[in-house]
Enzyme design. Structure first.
Site, PDB file in Angstrom:
ATOM      1  N   LYS A 194       1.893  -1.245  12.223  1.00 21.65           N
ATOM      2  CA  LYS A 194       0.504  -0.814  12.450  1.00 21.65           C
ATOM      3  C   LYS A 194      -0.227  -0.679  11.120  1.00 21.65           C
ATOM      4  CE  LYS A 194      -0.512   3.771  13.125  1.00 21.65           C
ATOM      5  NZ  LYS A 194      -1.555   4.198  12.177  1.00 21.65           N
ATOM      6  N   ASN A 195       0.419  -0.017  10.158  1.00 22.39           N
ATOM      7  CA  ASN A 195      -0.272   0.261   8.900  1.00 22.39           C
ATOM      8  C   ASN A 195      -0.413  -0.969   8.007  1.00 22.39           C
ATOM      9  OD1 ASN A 195      -0.524   2.848   9.787  1.00 22.39           O
ATOM     10  ND2 ASN A 195       0.981   3.737   8.380  1.00 22.39           N
ATOM     11  N   CYS A 220      -5.846  11.068  13.632  1.00 24.37           N
ATOM     12  CA  CYS A 220      -5.060  12.271  13.908  1.00 24.37           C
ATOM     13  C   CYS A 220      -5.562  13.438  13.058  1.00 24.37           C
ATOM     14  CB  CYS A 220      -3.594  12.030  13.564  1.00 24.37           C
ATOM     15  SG  CYS A 220      -2.764  10.882  14.655  1.00 24.37           S
ATOM     16  N   ARG A 250      -8.088  15.034   5.299  1.00 25.07           N
ATOM     17  CA  ARG A 250      -8.207  13.592   5.098  1.00 25.07           C
ATOM     18  C   ARG A 250      -9.575  13.197   4.542  1.00 25.07           C
ATOM     19  NH1 ARG A 250      -4.882  10.536   9.793  1.00 25.07           N
ATOM     20  NH2 ARG A 250      -4.129   9.312   8.046  1.00 25.07           N
ATOM     21  N   ASP A 301       5.180  10.218   7.791  1.00 22.69           N
ATOM     22  CA  ASP A 301       5.098   9.767   9.186  1.00 22.69           C
ATOM     23  C   ASP A 301       6.428   9.930   9.931  1.00 22.69           C
ATOM     24  OD1 ASP A 301       2.468   9.147   8.873  1.00 22.69           O
ATOM     25  OD2 ASP A 301       2.727   6.975   8.800  1.00 22.69           O
ATOM     26  N   ARG A 315      -1.469   4.748  20.130  1.00 24.05           N
ATOM     27  CA  ARG A 315      -2.127   4.258  18.903  1.00 24.05           C
ATOM     28  C   ARG A 315      -1.139   3.526  18.016  1.00 24.05           C
ATOM     29  NH1 ARG A 315      -6.206   8.841  17.547  1.00 24.05           N
ATOM     30  NH2 ARG A 315      -6.723   7.548  15.782  1.00 24.05           N
TER      31      ARG A 315
END
Ligand code: UD1
Length: 413
Positions: free
Chosen positions: A22-23, A115, A120, A301, A394
């Site tokens: 995903k990243n 999230c 952030r 993560d 997600r």
């Protein structure tokens, strides 16, 4: 609203197949805004974060077309996005800033969502754009940037993954040479650089703390397959450590997962590596000390999934979260399941070996949600994981199918 019902059962057996990261795919979707030509990703995971970022790219004049398992992305004529709901949905929406600024000479974003694992901020992204010559104004909830970009030297106060990617994408079309110091070293950064270089960019040093980008006049189309998801692969490894078993994690790249694999071995798991993946065997036995750090340190993560491993192992484990300030949101839910965990600021002390009991729990963020499902694999009775915001989808494609394929009892209601 997604709801998962989980029951404990036999040890996990068989194999789990890892999807593209995903990243890694999110910045590549954003990078497609840098050229009018087509970027072809042969295998693109089916994730709601991917759909959300594609939606935003489409609001910027891009075309994202599914082609079998893959996706073709192109933006003949980029425009500035008007709507902001896509930006509130995923934090990765901030990644359109660099490409739009580089291609159009202007960009507009809202403070991104995602999230709620911490504040952030995006100050480092903006500091980078300013160093490349962008003027920045905040107006009516939008951050607006404009300017013809030139090379610059940027020192990142923190090795932010997103800021490194955004600045790289802005600098590839800037006039002159850009150097990013204290850059993030995550494998997804090197992967993005490989994609950009296949598009005709000149990026050197990605994957190290110092990245040099020589600006070029334009970029062209390319085909690029992003790296496998080290976080998804790591979650499967943690699932085995929690439920016990013997699983082949097909497609995993152990060289991207060293910190996790060492810690699992310390906990008593057996790991063997193959060219096409790794095999993980056993069940967690011994406690661990985990300190989350930037790559190649232990990934934040995987902190939540690893905490379930610590609940299963006998003895006292200590977890220190250093990357995000609000990343222990799974702990109140685990307490409801009978876990014995104390938290002081960024430190959690886990007394392992207390039996977990099924309960109704709520999914506070993406990785915590996956972790609660893992907790259900070891809990007595039924665990019901409610995910009102769809966090798990997600970042994990068909998570429940991957687990049931290994023999776990997980149902999506
Ligand atoms: C990326 C990953 C996410 C992972 C995180 C850390 C993607 C799409 N997401 O998120 O899964 O958890 O890296 O490995 O790749 N910070 C600032 N100012 C900024 C930017 C960041 O202070 O301008 C801080 C953040 O608040 C955080 C730390 O830097 O404390 C790391 O954040 P960052 O590396 O930027 O994470 P993301 O790129 O958002």
């Amino acid at each position: 609203m997604a709801i998962f019902e989980v029951e404990s059962g036999a040890p996990l057996m068989g194999e789990a197949v890892v999807h593209p990261a995903k990243n890694a795919v999110l910045p590549i979707i954003a990078a497609s805004l840098l050229t009018k030509d087509t970027i072809l990703v042969p295998e693109m995971p089916d994730l709601s974060d991917v759909r959300a970022l594609c939606g935003l790219v489409q609001e910027c004049g891009g075309v994202c077309q599914r082609q079998g398992a893959g996706m073709a992305l192109s933006t003949p004529e980029p425009t500035l996005p008007e709507a902001s709901h896509m930006m509130r949905w995923t934090r990765a929406s901030v990644l359109i800033m660099g490409p739009l600024l580089a291609r159009l000479g202007s960009a507009r974003i809202t403070m991104p969502g995602g999230c709620a694992i911490g504040q952030r901020p995006i100050d480092l992204h903006l500091k980078g754009m300013a160093a490349l010559g962008a003027e920045i104004v905040t107006r009516q909830g939008f951050v607006e940037l404009k300017g013809r970009l030139h090379g610059g030297v940027i020192y990142l106060d923190l090795p932010s993954v997103g800021a490194t990617e955004n600045i790289m994408m802005a600098a590839v079309l800037a006039e002159g040479v850009t150097r990013i110091e204290n850059a993030a070293k995550e494998p997804e950064i090197a992967d993005l650089a490989q994609c950009l270089n296949a598009m005709g960019a000149q990026v050197q040093g990605a994957g190290s703390g110092s990245i040099v980008i020589r600006g070029v006049r334009s970029l062209h189309g390319a085909t690029h397959q992003p790296i496998p998801d080290r976080i998804e692969a790591g979650t499967f490894c943690c699932a085995v450590a929690v439920a016990g078993g013997n699983i082949l994690v097909r497609g995993a790249r152990p060289e991207h997962m060293r910190a996790l694999l060492f810690k699992l071995q310390e906990a008593g798991m057996s790991i063997s590596e193959f060219p096409g993946g790794l095999r993980v065997r056993g069940k967690a036995q011994w406690p661990m000390e985990i300190r989350t750090l930037s790559y190649p340190g232990f990934p934040t993560d995987l902190q939540a999934p690893m905490m379930i491993v610590a609940c299963i192992a006998q003895g006292t484990s200590v977890f220190l979260e250093t990357i995000f300030e609000n990343r222990f949101m799974h702990i109140p839910e685990l307490l409801r399941m009978g876990a014995n965990i104390r938290v002081e600021d960024h430190v959690a002390v886990i007394e392992g070996g207390y039996p977990l009991q099924g309960a109704s729990v709520s999914c506070p963020d993406l990785r915590s949600g996956a972790a609660l499902i893992l907790a259900g694999l070891a809990a007595e009775g039924v665990t019901r994981v409610e995910d009102p915001q769809g966090h798990i989808d997600r970042g994990y494609e068909n998570f429940e199918h991957a687990l049931t394929a290994m023999g776990a009892q997980v149902r999506r209601l």
